[in-house]
Design a protein around this motif. Sequence first.
Motif, PDB file in Angstrom:
ATOM      1  N   TRP A  79       0.747  -1.174  -0.041  1.00 39.82           N
ATOM      2  CA  TRP A  79       0.035   0.078   0.005  1.00 39.82           C
ATOM      3  C   TRP A  79       0.840   1.396   0.002  1.00 39.82           C
ATOM      4  O   TRP A  79       0.247   2.432   0.016  1.00 39.82           O
TER       5      TRP A  79
ATOM      6  N   PHE B 229       4.314  11.890   2.526  1.00 36.23           N
ATOM      7  CA  PHE B 229       3.149  11.813   3.208  1.00 36.23           C
ATOM      8  C   PHE B 229       1.979  12.547   2.632  1.00 36.23           C
ATOM      9  O   PHE B 229       0.579  12.180   2.827  1.00 36.23           O
ATOM     10  N   ARG B 230       2.336  13.400   1.521  1.00 33.41           N
ATOM     11  CA  ARG B 230       1.124  13.983   0.891  1.00 33.41           C
ATOM     12  C   ARG B 230       0.382  13.281   0.052  1.00 33.41           C
ATOM     13  O   ARG B 230      -0.831  13.257  -0.203  1.00 33.41           O
ATOM     14  N   ARG B 231       1.101  12.245  -0.490  1.00 33.48           N
ATOM     15  CA  ARG B 231       0.807  11.297  -1.549  1.00 33.48           C
ATOM     16  C   ARG B 231      -0.268  10.245  -1.021  1.00 33.48           C
ATOM     17  O   ARG B 231      -1.077   9.551  -1.709  1.00 33.48           O
ATOM     18  N   LEU B 232      -0.095   9.710   0.289  1.00 37.38           N
ATOM     19  CA  LEU B 232      -0.730   8.576   0.823  1.00 37.38           C
ATOM     20  C   LEU B 232      -2.245   8.787   0.793  1.00 37.38           C
ATOM     21  O   LEU B 232      -2.834   9.799   1.359  1.00 37.38           O
ATOM     22  N   GLY B 233      -2.825   7.684   0.313  1.00 32.82           N
ATOM     23  CA  GLY B 233      -4.414   7.644   0.105  1.00 32.82           C
ATOM     24  C   GLY B 233      -4.966   6.842  -0.909  1.00 32.82           C
ATOM     25  O   GLY B 233      -4.354   6.514  -1.778  1.00 32.82           O
ATOM     26  N   ALA B 234      -6.287   6.814  -0.935  1.00 26.97           N
ATOM     27  CA  ALA B 234      -6.950   5.830  -1.863  1.00 26.97           C
ATOM     28  C   ALA B 234      -8.224   6.532  -2.237  1.00 26.97           C
ATOM     29  O   ALA B 234      -9.139   6.532  -1.144  1.00 26.97           O
ATOM     30  N   GLN B 235      -8.752   7.195  -3.328  1.00 22.74           N
ATOM     31  CA  GLN B 235      -9.843   7.853  -3.375  1.00 22.74           C
ATOM     32  C   GLN B 235     -10.136   7.856  -5.085  1.00 22.74           C
ATOM     33  O   GLN B 235      -9.201   7.344  -5.745  1.00 22.74           O
ATOM     34  N   ARG B 236     -11.337   7.943  -5.293  1.00 28.02           N
ATOM     35  CA  ARG B 236     -11.823   7.877  -6.794  1.00 28.02           C
ATOM     36  C   ARG B 236     -12.346   9.154  -7.210  1.00 28.02           C
ATOM     37  O   ARG B 236     -12.810  10.051  -6.182  1.00 28.02           O
ATOM     38  N   GLU B 237     -12.608   9.558  -8.298  1.00 30.23           N
ATOM     39  CA  GLU B 237     -13.306  10.809  -8.887  1.00 30.23           C
ATOM     40  C   GLU B 237     -14.738  10.519  -9.462  1.00 30.23           C
ATOM     41  O   GLU B 237     -14.798   9.430 -10.278  1.00 30.23           O
ATOM     42  N   ALA B 238     -15.707  11.303  -9.114  1.00 31.07           N
ATOM     43  CA  ALA B 238     -17.072  11.123  -9.472  1.00 31.07           C
ATOM     44  C   ALA B 238     -17.218  11.332 -10.893  1.00 31.07           C
ATOM     45  O   ALA B 238     -16.478  12.292 -11.411  1.00 31.07           O
TER      46      ALA B 238
END
Lengths: 294, 334
Positions: free
Chosen positions: A233, A285-294
């Motif tokens: 991850w 640390f700015r990069r970390l995450g998981a999202q999608r775009e509507a």
Amino acid sequence: MSVSTHPSGRGGRFVRRIAGKIAGAEVVSGDIWDAIQLARHQDRPYPLDYIARLMPDFEEIHGDRAAGDDPAIVAGIGRYHGAPLAIIGQQKGRDAQDRAYRNFGMPSPEGYRKGMRLMELCDRLQIPLVTLIDTPGAFPGAQAEEHGQGGAIARSMMMMLRLSVPTVAVVIGEGSSGGALALGVADRVVMLENATYSVISPEGASAILWRDAAKAKLAAAAFKPIAANCYRWGIADAVVPEPEGGAHTSHDEAARFLDGYLLRTIRELQAIPRVDRNRQRHERFRRLGAQREA
Amino acid sequence: MSRHQISVSIDRLRGKRADAGPTRRMPGDDRSCPKCESHFRADEMERNCYVCAVCGYHFPMTARQRLDHLSGGAGWEEIGGELRAADPLRFIDLQPYTERVQAAEAKGATEAIIAASLEIEGRPCVVAAMDFAFLGGSMGSVVGERFARAAEVAVAQNVPLISITSSGGARMQEGVLALMQMAKSIVALDELAQAGLPFLMVLAHPTTGGVWASFASLGDVTYAEPGALIAFSGPRVIEQTTREKLPADFGLAERQYDHGHVDAVVDRRDLPRRLAHLMMILEQPPRDEAQSLASQLAQNGTERAARMAQALPSLTRRFRGQSESSSAGEVSGS
């Protein structure tokens, strides 16, 4: 692939074993509960065990210069391969009495403030910092709240983010919740082979999400918080091998593996100009995450 | 005996039956005050900023209501509104995470935070307002990302960042990635700090866990709404873990003020005025010649400007600060 190797070339089969773990599919269920038991093994090395082996010349500091000293966090400076090095870590106790004294490795604000004292020193005297993370979480107590638990964790993260020296965070056991991350905002974040890193302990999640304290195994399987997954991850930059069977089987060997990784990594980080190193730490640390775009 | 008679008479004054239970709020009734049981029409609620006109209880507000309130109905421009929750762990507890998100989205909100640029009483700023109604206001990847983008827009527009928090903490269903949003919010605040811009915090009920242990604790000035629970560990967790008996007001805004964790407890109806007042105080005077030269230098880095910069020690300091934070690393003549 970033798997730690011992500089002497030892540990080749350990590296192959970890490479296999990382390359394989996401690990689930039963294996994860086993890993959690290993991460919490009562004979597993704690920060003072590593410090004794990595830095025979070590001076521990005590107290936050405001309210008290927190035995759940050890902090100090030592001589490491001919240069000064600072270490902050969460210390669990080994027997019943020691465990109570160390508050089961659950830090109070005084502990984080002691850590920040050391960080300030690192910044001023240009000493690299290593943190050793092993906690079920920051202590949930009335006094800890009133002494500013939330603010202490937040400020510890901010101070680590801004440090002008190389920093390495090593999850050596269980890294749970903000109590762990308070020491985790470093240039490199690595996990020992059987360490775990999670938003909350499986027991805590079990009580909150399943409303049943007995569902910790289910929670663990859902979080999948083991090192190989965290590497996948992007949470961990590398996985450091442990002795066959786990770090508790040989503290000496576990310390040698960690030593090899730390020495190489600190030198690597020292070669990067300070401005670039800080920018990379921010970006990491700015990069970390998981999202999608509507 | 006399006490009993008094209590009966109060109930009669209120027109209630003495034998009725202590609370007669119906489930889903969000216009009756849980403290004094006064009931309000929808327009009364909105006009009074969702504060009980009788006892001052602060009702929960959605992020949209917050932004409408602060902007005085003048509108706001959303930041990162296209971002939606993903399910990195394919997480299932009593219900799959994706279903929880869909159910929350069906109620109208897109996530547990809305960030927007707007003006509060004529003062431009960026506001990141949280929404407890969306999965307990929990901080997952979208909350972290929208917060970070809010800070970046604040830097780009050279305006203060304001956040209103209402959150149970990190969103457990996103696992360790949710934990990392704490660190991401810290990175965003450091960018803001490097740009020399203020971060103003408003702690609304409740602000707990990972949100309190990250950006919510780092306000340059921190307000709390009356009665808001502010804690890393909530009272229930503390009582279960340590068997401590906690006072009834444990962790509440007024007590946090007494312990030095909050600068002021502010009635919600005063928030726009107080925040605008703070921004007025903090606003830098118009740039003088040296400062405008510094910005010219940062923008195009001409040789002439660089020579003049060397002649001005204070300007040189400023110039160095800017070149270090830029990716170029050094400024050369163009």
